[in-house]
Design a protein around this motif. Structure first.
Motif, PDB file in Angstrom:
ATOM      1  N   ASP A  60      -0.522  -7.345   2.223  1.00  0.00           N
ATOM      2  CA  ASP A  60      -1.513  -6.414   1.347  1.00  0.00           C
ATOM      3  C   ASP A  60      -2.403  -5.407   2.521  1.00  0.00           C
ATOM      4  N   ASN A  61      -2.204  -4.159   2.387  1.00  0.00           N
ATOM      5  CA  ASN A  61      -2.677  -3.311   3.205  1.00  0.00           C
ATOM      6  C   ASN A  61      -3.473  -2.299   2.447  1.00  0.00           C
ATOM      7  N   ARG A  62      -4.124  -2.655   1.128  1.00  0.00           N
ATOM      8  CA  ARG A  62      -4.937  -1.899   0.301  1.00  0.00           C
ATOM      9  C   ARG A  62      -5.982  -1.376   0.941  1.00  0.00           C
ATOM     10  N   GLU A  63      -6.784  -2.267   1.806  1.00  0.00           N
ATOM     11  CA  GLU A  63      -7.894  -1.998   2.365  1.00  0.00           C
ATOM     12  C   GLU A  63      -7.922  -1.290   3.900  1.00  0.00           C
ATOM     13  N   VAL A  64      -6.672  -1.180   4.386  1.00  0.00           N
ATOM     14  CA  VAL A  64      -6.414  -0.384   5.644  1.00  0.00           C
ATOM     15  C   VAL A  64      -6.850   0.993   5.578  1.00  0.00           C
ATOM     16  N   SER A  96      -1.575   1.202   1.393  1.00  0.00           N
ATOM     17  CA  SER A  96      -3.047   1.547   1.331  1.00  0.00           C
ATOM     18  C   SER A  96      -2.843   3.006   0.300  1.00  0.00           C
ATOM     19  N   ASP A  97      -3.868   3.420  -0.216  1.00  0.00           N
ATOM     20  CA  ASP A  97      -4.198   4.728  -0.753  1.00  0.00           C
ATOM     21  C   ASP A  97      -4.507   5.689   0.248  1.00  0.00           C
ATOM     22  N   ASP A  98      -4.723   5.326   1.637  1.00  0.00           N
ATOM     23  CA  ASP A  98      -4.997   6.287   2.789  1.00  0.00           C
ATOM     24  C   ASP A  98      -3.590   6.987   3.043  1.00  0.00           C
ATOM     25  N   ALA A 101      -2.564   5.747   6.498  1.00  0.00           N
ATOM     26  CA  ALA A 101      -1.811   4.410   6.500  1.00  0.00           C
ATOM     27  C   ALA A 101      -0.372   4.188   5.801  1.00  0.00           C
ATOM     28  N   LYS A 102      -0.389   5.082   4.603  1.00  0.00           N
ATOM     29  CA  LYS A 102       0.887   5.077   3.887  1.00  0.00           C
ATOM     30  C   LYS A 102       2.040   5.596   4.696  1.00  0.00           C
ATOM     31  N   SER A 121       2.730  -0.271  -4.739  1.00  0.00           N
ATOM     32  CA  SER A 121       1.442   0.509  -4.738  1.00  0.00           C
ATOM     33  C   SER A 121       0.650  -0.462  -5.653  1.00  0.00           C
TER      34      SER A 121
END
Length: 143
Positions: A60-64, A96-98, A101-102, A121
């Protein structure tokens, strides 16, 4: 049991755990990632894969925040072969939304070999995909 991985300044950058109910390892990466933090965290994760015998990883990279492409080559050439040797077959990567990072996630997806990796996503879609895939692994069917 959840493990918290911190950098030399004590800042939390990863929580990881083997989730028995799902029979997968779950990583939650947090914030900006240095090369050293990625190596440290990925090696902790690898220990959980080896100890659990899990063929599935929910990453999980959502907070990266920010890019982490400085570690993609190491992930592809060093970590991935060791993960495969320890039984990893399916890698669900929640991006991540970033935007930076994506881009790093996409670069990793292009370079890794030896396990099936899919990018998502939505974490629920990632979980559904892993649940379907783990049924293909004889030792994990029905778990």
């Amino acid at each position: 049991m959840k493990q918290e991985v911190r950098n030399s300044l004590g800042k939390l950058f990863l929580t990881t755990q083997y989730e028995l109910a799902h029979h997968w390892v779950y990583n939650n990466w947090i914030g900006y990632q240095s090369f050293d933090s990625i190596v440290q965290g990925a090696n902790v994760c690898l220990g959980l894969i080896a100890a659990s015998g899990s063929a599935c990883l929910l990453n999980d990279n959502r907070e990266v925040l920010g890019p982490w492409n400085h570690a993609v080559e190491w992930i592809a050439s060093d970590w991935t072969p060791r993960a495969v040797a320890n039984g990893l077959q399916y890698f669900a990567h929640v991006v991540s939304d970033d935007s930076l990072a994506k881009v790093s996630s996409e670069e990793m997806h292009q370079k890794v070999e030896g396990f099936e990796m899919r990018m998502f996503s939505d974490i629920e879609e990632a979980k559904s995909w892993l649940n379907a895939k783990k049924k293909l692994v004889p030792s994990q069917a029905g778990k």
